[in-house]
Each structure stands twice: as structure tokens, then as C-alpha cells.
Design a protein around this motif. Structure first.
Motif, PDB file in Angstrom:
ATOM      1  N   TYR A 110       0.826  -1.208   0.000  1.00  0.00           N
ATOM      2  CA  TYR A 110       0.000   0.000   0.000  1.00  0.00           C
ATOM      3  C   TYR A 110       0.861   1.258   0.000  1.00  0.00           C
ATOM      4  N   TYR A 111       1.867   1.288   0.881  1.00  0.00           N
ATOM      5  CA  TYR A 111       2.700   2.490   0.993  1.00  0.00           C
ATOM      6  C   TYR A 111       3.643   2.649  -0.206  1.00  0.00           C
ATOM      7  N   VAL A 112       4.152   1.543  -0.727  1.00  0.00           N
ATOM      8  CA  VAL A 112       5.004   1.637  -1.919  1.00  0.00           C
ATOM      9  C   VAL A 112       4.186   2.126  -3.108  1.00  0.00           C
ATOM     10  N   ASP A 113       2.962   1.608  -3.259  1.00  0.00           N
ATOM     11  CA  ASP A 113       2.099   2.039  -4.355  1.00  0.00           C
ATOM     12  C   ASP A 113       1.719   3.511  -4.215  1.00  0.00           C
ATOM     13  N   LYS A 114       1.627   3.966  -2.976  1.00  0.00           N
ATOM     14  CA  LYS A 114       1.267   5.360  -2.723  1.00  0.00           C
ATOM     15  C   LYS A 114       2.385   6.309  -3.150  1.00  0.00           C
ATOM     16  N   PHE A 115       3.638   5.909  -2.903  1.00  0.00           N
ATOM     17  CA  PHE A 115       4.771   6.779  -3.208  1.00  0.00           C
ATOM     18  C   PHE A 115       5.367   6.517  -4.595  1.00  0.00           C
ATOM     19  N   ILE A 116       5.182   5.283  -5.123  1.00  0.00           N
ATOM     20  CA  ILE A 116       5.680   4.965  -6.470  1.00  0.00           C
ATOM     21  C   ILE A 116       4.519   4.354  -7.265  1.00  0.00           C
ATOM     22  N   PRO A 117       3.542   5.179  -7.664  1.00  0.00           N
ATOM     23  CA  PRO A 117       2.356   4.640  -8.352  1.00  0.00           C
ATOM     24  C   PRO A 117       2.658   4.013  -9.705  1.00  0.00           C
TER      25      PRO A 117
END
Length: 292
Positions: free
Chosen positions: A238-245
Motif C-alpha cells: 500500500y505504501y510503496v504504491d502510494k509513493f511509487i504509483p
């Protein structure tokens, strides 16, 4: 006294179960992160491969109808992902913009040619396959020249192979570590019940009957540990997708399915095998050997 001892044994057993679950969860979380990197590395590599273009320069006497026929045939080829037709006028404008001046004023005419940029599917972006495709295009009477960045293709292929190799080495290493750690945790848990195992065996219980509850208990702990690991992985994703969409982790349902299935299957297989051999070891020991 008996009640106090039973309470102590129960707390000890619960502590043993908790340590096994935590060990399994941490190891599976680590494996899950590595599995995610492996799955996404392929997508990232394909992303870069599919940015490489092969340009077909057309002869000056090629008509509009012949160009459209060629474009239609290219779209049917298995190696084609996208194609873009660029007229020599558009190419001249782009080149003038790049160099910062209108070169046509000096030359008086446009020396460029109409061209078609082909973006290939990732599986075909290798030096060998692109050489074969180039050779086929050179036989076409409508094409005067085929151009693409050969050194870039070679460098890209070499680096991707190198990275893939080391990722596989790391996967094998961490997989072995996972097996050792989970196996050790389960063996320690069963070691505390070695006298119960031997007592059941002495009163006539078969090995299969004795092993069955231990295996099921370990599988339950393994599944619980895998669920905890998956919750941790979900937070990371979730957090990786948020910062590196751009990686599109949350939307990549196929990769997520492989990841969840892989974690659950790994937990099941390792706990089952480890418990089987751990109980088998104590079943084969003599009574006096249980004290060592």
C-alpha cells in the motif's frame, strides 16, 4: 500444586506456539518481499524493453496506399506492440527543435524520409530476435533502411540477465534460510513434547496416529503466521504504491495472486515437512535417549 503446574505448562505451550507463529511470519514476510521484487522486476524490465523503437525508413516512391497496407500488416505481427507513422515533414520539425535551428534553410530541401516507429513486445527485444526481424524487413521492397540502437539492446539484455541471475541466487539463499528457521522453530516446539510422543507410542499408538495432530497443529500455526506475513506485505504494498504509483502494485492482481498463493503454499509445505521429520526423529529414539 497440580493446578499451578498445569497452568505453568499451558503458559509454556502458548509461549512456544507464539514463538513459532512469529518466526514463521517474519520468515514468510521476508520471502514475500523478495517474491514481490522478483515479480515486479520482470514488469520493470519489460517496461524498459518496450520503450525501445525500431524505425523503418520508407523509399521516396512509396504511395499512401502502400504505406497503409504495410502498417496494417505490421499490426498483425506478434512482435508489434505499437506503431507510429512519422512523415518526413514531422521528422524535420522534431530534428530542428532538437538542434535549435531550422536546418532546411541551409539545405533547401528535406533529406529525411517517411518512417514507421515500431515498439516491440518485450519478449522480442533481444539482440538475436531483433537481428532476425531486421533481416526480414531488409527484404521488403518498400523499406530502404532499418534503424535501432543495437548497443543499447545488448546492454539492456546483459544487465537484465545479470540482475535476474542475482535475484535468483538471493531467492535460493533466503529460501534455504526460511526452511532452516521454520524447521528449527517447529523442532523446538515438538522437542518439548517428546515425552508425550514416546508415552503414546509405548501404549500402542501408531506412528501415523501420533504424527497427525502435530502436523495439523503446525499447519495451523503456519497458516496463522502466513496471514500475519500477508498483512505486513499488504501494508508495504500500500505504501510503496502510494509513493511509487508507476509500479501499479495494488492494481496488479495477477502478481498479488501469485504472491498470496506462494506465501500460503510455502507455509503449508515447510510446516508439514518439518513436523513430519521432527516427530519421526523422536518416534525412532529410545526412551533413554530422550534425556539428551
Amino acid at each position: 500444586m497440580a493446578s499451578s503446574f498445569d497452568s505453568y505448562q499451558k503458559r509454556r505451550l502458548q509461549s512456544s506456539y507464539i514463538s513459532v507463529v512469529i518466526s514463521i511470519a517474519l520468515v514468510l514476510f521476508m520471502l514475500g518481499i523478495l517474491g514481490l521484487v522478483l515479480l515486479k522486476s520482470t514488469k520493470v524490465a519489460n517496461h524498459f524493453k518496450e520503450k525501445v523503437a525500431m524505425t523503418l525508413f520508407l523509399k521516396d516512391d512509396v504511395t499512401k496506399e502502400q504505406t497503409e497496407t504495410l502498417r496494417a500488416s505490421l499490426l498483425k505481427e506478434p512482435f508489434t506492440k505499437n506503431i507510429y507513422y512519422i512523415t518526413k515533414e514531422e521528422a524535420a520539425k522534431a530534428y530542428s527543435k532538437d538542434i535549435g535551428e531550422d536546418f532546411l534553410k541551409f539545405l533547401g530541401e528535406n533529406p529525411l524520409k517517411n518512417g514507421i516507429d515500431i515498439y516491440l513486445n518485450a519478449d522480442f527485444v533481444t539482440p538475436e530476435k531483433m537481428t532476425i526481424i531486421e533481416a526480414d524487413f531488409n527484404k521488403n521492397n518498400l523499406i530502404t533502411e532499418v534503424s535501432y540502437d543495437k548497443p543499447l539492446i545488448q546492454l539492456l539484455t546483459k544487465n537484465i540477465q545479470r540482475i535476474s541471475f542475482w535475484l535468483l541466487v538471493l531467492s535460493g539463499f533466503f529460501g534455504l534460510v526460511a526452511i532452516i528457521l521454520i524447521n528449527s522453530s517447529i523442532r523446538l516446539s515438538i522437542y518439548s513434547k517428546r515425552f508425550n510422543i514416546k508415552t503414546m507410542q509405548m501404549v500402542g499408538a501408531t506412528k501415523r496416529f501420533i504424527r497427525k495432530p502435530f502436523i495439523w497443529q503446525s499447519i495451523k500455526l503456519g497458516i496463522l503466521g502466513s496471514v500475519i506475513a500477508l498483512l505486513g506485505l499488504a501494508a508495504v504494498i500500500y505504501y510503496v504504491d502510494k509513493f511509487i504509483p508507476a509500479l501499479e502494485l495494488v492494481k496488479d492482481y495477477i502478481s498479488l495472486g501469485y504472491l498470496v498463493g506462494g506465501v500460503l503454499l510455502t507455509a503449508f509445505i515447510i510446516t508439514w515437512i518439518s513436523t513430519f521429520f521432527a516427530t519421526q526423529r523422536f518416534l525412532n529414539l529410545q526412551t533413554d535417549e530422550l534425556y539428551y
